[in-house]
Structures are given as C-alpha cells and as structure tokens.
Design an enzyme around this catalytic site. Sequence first.
Site, PDB file in Angstrom:
ATOM      1  N   SER A 152     -10.743   7.620 -36.197  1.00  0.00           N
ATOM      2  CA  SER A 152     -10.457   8.844 -35.455  1.00  0.00           C
ATOM      3  C   SER A 152      -9.764   8.420 -34.163  1.00  0.00           C
ATOM      4  O   SER A 152     -10.314   7.596 -33.413  1.00  0.00           O
ATOM      5  CB  SER A 152     -11.759   9.589 -35.153  1.00  0.00           C
ATOM      6  OG  SER A 152     -11.469  10.891 -34.712  1.00  0.00           O
ATOM      7  N   GLU A 153      -8.574   8.961 -33.901  1.00  0.00           N
ATOM      8  CA  GLU A 153      -7.762   8.394 -32.822  1.00  0.00           C
ATOM      9  C   GLU A 153      -8.334   8.650 -31.421  1.00  0.00           C
ATOM     10  O   GLU A 153      -7.881   8.054 -30.453  1.00  0.00           O
ATOM     11  CB  GLU A 153      -6.297   8.848 -32.916  1.00  0.00           C
ATOM     12  CG  GLU A 153      -6.060  10.333 -32.726  1.00  0.00           C
ATOM     13  CD  GLU A 153      -5.912  11.042 -34.058  1.00  0.00           C
ATOM     14  OE1 GLU A 153      -6.510  10.577 -35.052  1.00  0.00           O
ATOM     15  OE2 GLU A 153      -5.200  12.075 -34.089  1.00  0.00           O
ATOM     16  N   ASN A 154      -9.340   9.526 -31.319  1.00  0.00           N
ATOM     17  CA  ASN A 154      -9.988   9.676 -30.017  1.00  0.00           C
ATOM     18  C   ASN A 154     -10.989   8.553 -29.731  1.00  0.00           C
ATOM     19  O   ASN A 154     -11.649   8.564 -28.694  1.00  0.00           O
ATOM     20  CB  ASN A 154     -10.669  11.053 -29.902  1.00  0.00           C
ATOM     21  CG  ASN A 154     -11.662  11.306 -31.014  1.00  0.00           C
ATOM     22  OD1 ASN A 154     -11.423  10.976 -32.160  1.00  0.00           O
ATOM     23  ND2 ASN A 154     -12.789  11.874 -30.668  1.00  0.00           N
TER      24      ASN A 154
END
Lengths: 218, 235
Positions: A46-48
Amino acid sequence: MPWDRNQMAARAAKELRDGYYVNLGIGIPTLVANNIPAGMEVTLQSENGMLGIGPFPYDDEVDPDLINAGKQTISELPSSSYFDSAASFAMIRGGHIDLTVLGAMEVSEGGDIANWMIPGKMVKGMGGAMDLVAGVKKIIVVMEHVSKNGDPKFIPQCTLPLTGKNVVDMIVTDLCVFQRPDHDSPFRLVELAPEVTEEEVAAKTTARYEGLATPVRV
Amino acid sequence: MKKIYPDAAAALDGLLFDGMTICAGGFGLCGIPERLIDAIRDSGVKDLTVVSNNAGIDNEGLGKLLRTRQIRKMISSYVGENKEFERQYLAGELEVEFCPQGTLAERCRAGGAGIPGFYTKTGVGTIVAEGKEHKDFDGETYILERGIRADLSIVKGWRADEAGNLQFRKTTRNFNLPMATSGKLCVAEVEEIVPVGTLDPDCIHLPSIYAKRLILGAPYDKKIEFRTTRQREAA
C-alpha cells in the site's frame, strides 16, 4: 456473456506468481486481492506505507491509524511492515514491485494510459499512479471495454492527459484480454469472455491490435 | 533547550507569516497534525502555500484552512473527496500544483537532505514533464524535479520523548517523516510524551534533530474516511 467486475479481477489475478510484491489500484483492481490462488504467497503493498496488507478488519478491530491507499480501514498480518512515503515510493520507483493493477479511462494502442484527470471536470490528481506506471515491472489495466456513453476506451491515441507513455503490458476488459510481450510490440487479442465474439470486440475497439488465429475462450 | 510547549498556539508563536510555505504530514485524514492546523486557522495567517499529499476533506484537516481561504496554493498529489477544494480550484480561486505522490515524497526528502534536485522517470511524456529538464541515463529518459524547502513543517507523531525523538504508529508515518525534514523548523504534535530513556534508541523513526517544538495533542478523536469491515463467520 461479458465478465463482471469480480471475474475481471480474477482474470488479472491469473498473472500473479508466487513471491510477487504487488500494488493494487482503487476500484476493480482492489478485488484482485480476493482472487489470489490458494497456496500462492503474494505480498500486497500500500503506497501510503505498508507491505503485507491484511483483510478488512472485524468491526471491533477497526483502527484509524491503519488504512490503505484508498483510505479504507485494513488489518495487518504477522509479516507486515510499515514505512514512510519516501521509502514506499523508493520501492515503487526503484523497480522492486513486480506487478500493479490499475483502472483507466483510456489506453492507447501504443500502451499510453490516461486515468487521472478530465480537464475542467475531474480534478482529483494522479496520486501514486504516475510513479507506479513508471516504476513497476508489469502494468495491467483493468477497465470496462467502453465508457458509460458506449465510446471505446482502447483507442489509437489518448484524448485525456496521460498518466504514462508506452507503459501498459496487458488490458483486461469485461469483453476480452489484450497483451503484448514488450513495449515495442503491438497488443494482441489473446482471450475472449464467454459468448463474446471477435467481431464484437472489433466493433467496440478503435485501437489497432493483432487478432489471434484462435483466441482462447475461457 | 526545552522543546515542550503548552499548546499548539504557543508552539507556533513567532513562526507564522503571510505568504509562507508549510509542509504538512499525513495521508488523507490518517496522521494529520490537526491541533496545529486548528492553531494556524485561528492565527489568521494567509496566502499560504501548503505542501501536503491531500487537502483534507470538507471541514476536516486542511479543508479547514481552505474554507477560511487562508491557502493560496496547494502542492498535492490527490485532492478527491473535497468539494470546497474542487469548487475553489475550478473557479480559479486556488492555485494547485499537482505532483505525483512519489515525486512529492522524494522532493520533500531531498529538500530536507540538502539535495536541490533529482532525476526521475515518473511523469515523463505527461504534462508533469512540461518545462522540466529532460536527461537520458543508460538509454532511458528522466526529468529533473526540485527538492522542496519550506518555512515550516507540521507533523503528527504517536510517541515522543522529552528530547524530541519520535515514533509513529502503523500507517501514520506516511508523509510525516519526509515532511518533518523539509521545513526550516518542524513542530510536532504527539499522543504521548515520555521521559528520555523510555523509547528504545533502535526504534526511533524520527531522530530528535528534526522536531524543535513539541506539543501533547491528546486526546484525539481520529477520523476515518472509509470504514470498511468484514463479518465474523458464525462459529
């Protein structure tokens, strides 16, 4: 009969391989997570700032400090790790992610993708999509074959502002699958959804592509 | 040097001026410095350039500063779920620089590390690349992106010690870490402040050199944008 959203996601999931690190976009791509073949080890990023996305939490486990890039609450796995956004995109831009599945508004016959803005109308922004298409090893687009107005979405040239140029490897629509072996080759029609004909695909596609002598029907 | 301030207004005292640039941590509403945002709103400072991945939602996070028209320009990657933002942007009242999310994180990391620019493939062939230097390395084309240095960083941590070492919890680390380094001065709000010696030095996410001013922001009423759950299967 065209594929539904989950069947499109299931078809994209066939491209997963054991040991892959994968980033899934918002919408239909998220459903790919429900279709990981049993026994296959796939780690979702998840890019966060998380590797190892777990399932949605039970009601009493919801944690506002634990969300995915779509801002949905999620859970962690014993193998999960957390990191900051710069480290997250170092993974993405550094070519460490094996596969990404993204939605699109348009894809061109040259593999360009547009999925982040409609001038004067939609101004949400590109988020991490431009980084993903620039840095991930394999790019799969999952989208409806035509727009709500019935206009083809796999077209000669994108009309909307691009997210990336010559980056798409595979397109899964509700009607069929297009694929190309490398970024110098044209797309080829490789599969049709049940009861969908090559003629129907041709009638709803303005991009040039190679037809397969005997497209696989699945 | 004492770093702990009694509240957000005190921690921001002397740091705010019209036209300044502020880097704000957080992703969506996850890990946003909400006490400091409230204090900036109450200060009335205006013509702000705010660097933040998102712009909050209506009436939450940076959405509060949009509502009061204190923000002149946003540098962001994604601003959906915010009607007031969309209205101001489409009406030409708000300037927006859309920056790919990874480029934004790296611009802040680089700026904070004294690196004025770097080359990346992200955005090549798109409007993001317009007007930027292009350069080929090993047969691939890259564009030059600039590091970001701001007048002030505002971040939200989980635990801090009295020296200003910070830990973040789960996915709240996000942009808080790179943003904390890109401002000339960083003010942090946290959920808990513990005596020095409490936190394991091997488990510090943001070393004390960055957060120069610290406040205890608790208690927090953390907001969730999309609450998604699954059902327990019947036993």
